[in-house]
Design a protein around this motif. Structure first.
Motif: not given
Length: 449
Positions: A397-399, A357-361, A337-341, A381-382
């Motif tokens: 911030d960055a997480e 901006l959030t990117l996930g895998i 699964g890939l997601n971008a928000r 996330e930035w």
């Protein structure tokens, strides 16, 4: 001739007397006869025999099972459900599995789908083999599709090194001050254990007056904390209840069926509590639709706009969000699964308005590793805050979040199995107060169906 007639009359009288004499058979023989009658389609005979057996002993387990089978053949659904339920607590193994399945089937025929789903879950511990469990899961999904009411329950326990979202720093620098300020114990990370419970209900509405199916959602969730001994020493004035959270949500979704792709429009209202007090009210509008649907791949688009009103300060803001999610079933049956928000939050208060901006895998391993099924996730996330009360130049911030999941499907009970989660979260910020670090170990239950 006369002697012959007398002999014939005597023989007929003796035969009639023998036929009139009562013949007694024992309970075991009656059970066998009832089973044979069912096997040959003699339902009324089987019912008569089981009634006699249950008159003799209302707790005769075999008679109860046979009577339930006969009631199913006679389409007496109420009687079948009652008899199968009575038999379930008096038998073991395959017979107990069969009793639960009979009860579920009879309830389904009556349109009592929720109770039928409960009985299918009750059948799970007694499933004799993998094929029976597979069939049970298929039946559960089929009943769930017909049921306008869907219930969801959740429970979790999660020890964490940072239950309050506190800073990993001990001091804070403010613009214009030549010295650093020491953060209070409650403003720094506190370790403890979170206990989460949730309950949700969805009710489907289908009527020709609507352009497609619609459903109403009602959901409640609560999270309480117990602080560790070290956290209580760090912040003697703090209590776990100070950080408790709760949410109550009501939503309505309307699906527009289209030949190419369906579109879901939704609206949700919610109230959130923090520390036992009302905290934020939210109103959310959403649109979701698949952009691509293939047998092994899917791309989904979701748009949302949420209005929030913080009750203790009167501050309000809007948060529009765009999300894309791709899911893929690989050749080895693993799931990817890939997601971008993208998010933009508007508001007048400092440290509130920002772009994000959030990117996930996410990756799920289909093959079991011993008794466990593994899954992994990474999300970055930035966030950019143009104004901050802690910095003249705004705040960035960055997480980074790392997640691991260990599911134990072999420990399934009533259609649920345990899953252990491990999450590592690290936040970096231009302002020390928002530098965070947390490690959380969670234990929860997942549905096998």
């Amino acid at each position: 001739m006369r002697l012959g007639l007398l002999c014939l009359a005597a023989a007929l009288w003796l035969g009639a007397s023998a036929m009139a004499a009562p013949v007694e058979i024992g309970p075991d023989a009656m059970r066998r006869l009832a089973a044979e009658a069912l096997a040959t389609g003699q339902v009324e005979t089987a019912q008569a025999l089981t009634r006699a057996l249950l008159t003799r002993d209302p707790e005769d387990a075999t008679a109860l099972i046979l009577a339930a089978e006969a009631a199913v053949r006679a389409e007496d659904w109420a009687g079948a459900a009652r008899l199968a339920a009575a038999a379930h607590g008096r038998v073991e193994g395959p017979a107990r599995f069969r009793a639960a399945r009979l009860a579920a089937f009879a309830l389904t025929q009556q349109g009592r789908f929720t109770r039928a789903q409960i009985w299918l879950r009750r059948a799970s511990p007694d499933a004799p083999d993998a094929a029976a469990r597979t069939g049970l899961a298929a039946d559960y999904r089929a009943v769930a599709e017909r049921n306008p009411l869907a219930l969801r329950l959740g429970f979790g326990v999660a020890p964490s090194s940072n239950v309050n979202g506190g800073s990993r720093s001990e001091t804070l620098s403010l613009p214009g001050l030549p010295v650093e300020l020491e953060l209070s114990g409650a403003a720094r990370a506190l370790s403890g254990t979170a206990v989460t419970g949730s309950a949700g209900a969805r009710y489907g509405i289908a009527t020709p007056a609507l352009p497609g199916p619609a459903w109403i959602d009602l959901q409640a969730e609560g999270r309480g904390y117990r602080l560790s001994d070290s956290a209580r020493r760090q912040a003697p004035e703090a209590r776990g209840a100070d950080f408790a959270q709760a949410t109550l949500l009501l939503g309505l979704t309307q699906r527009f069926e289209r030949p190419e792709m369906p579109i879901d429009l939704s609206v949700e209202v919610a109230r959130h509590w923090y520390g036992g007090d009302p905290y934020v009210d939210t109103l959310r509008f959403g649109l979701a639709r698949p952009l691509l649907r293939q047998p092994r791949a899917r791309l989904d688009l979701a748009l949302a706009a949420q209005y929030s009103n913080r009750l203790d300060t009167g501050t309000d803001w809007w948060t529009p969000t765009l999300r894309l999610a791709w899911s893929q079933r690989l050749d080895n049956a693993d799931g990817l699964g890939l997601n971008a928000r993208l998010r933009r939050q508007t508001g007048d208060a400092p440290d509130l308005a920002h772009d994000g901006l959030t990117l996930g895998i996410d990756y799920d391993v289909a093959r079991l590793l011993g008794p466990a099924r593994l899954g992994f996730g990474v999300e970055a996330e930035w966030r950019d805050y143009p104004e901050s009360r802690y910095s003249l130049d705004g705040r960035q911030d960055a997480e980074l979040r790392l997640e691991g999941r260990v599911a134990l499907p072999g420990q399934e009970r009533y259609g649920f199995y345990p899953e252990i989660g491990i999450e590592m979260r690290r936040s970096w910020s231009d302002v020390d107060l928002f530098d965070e670090e947390a490690a959380t170990l969670s234990l929860g239950l997942r549905s096998a169906f």
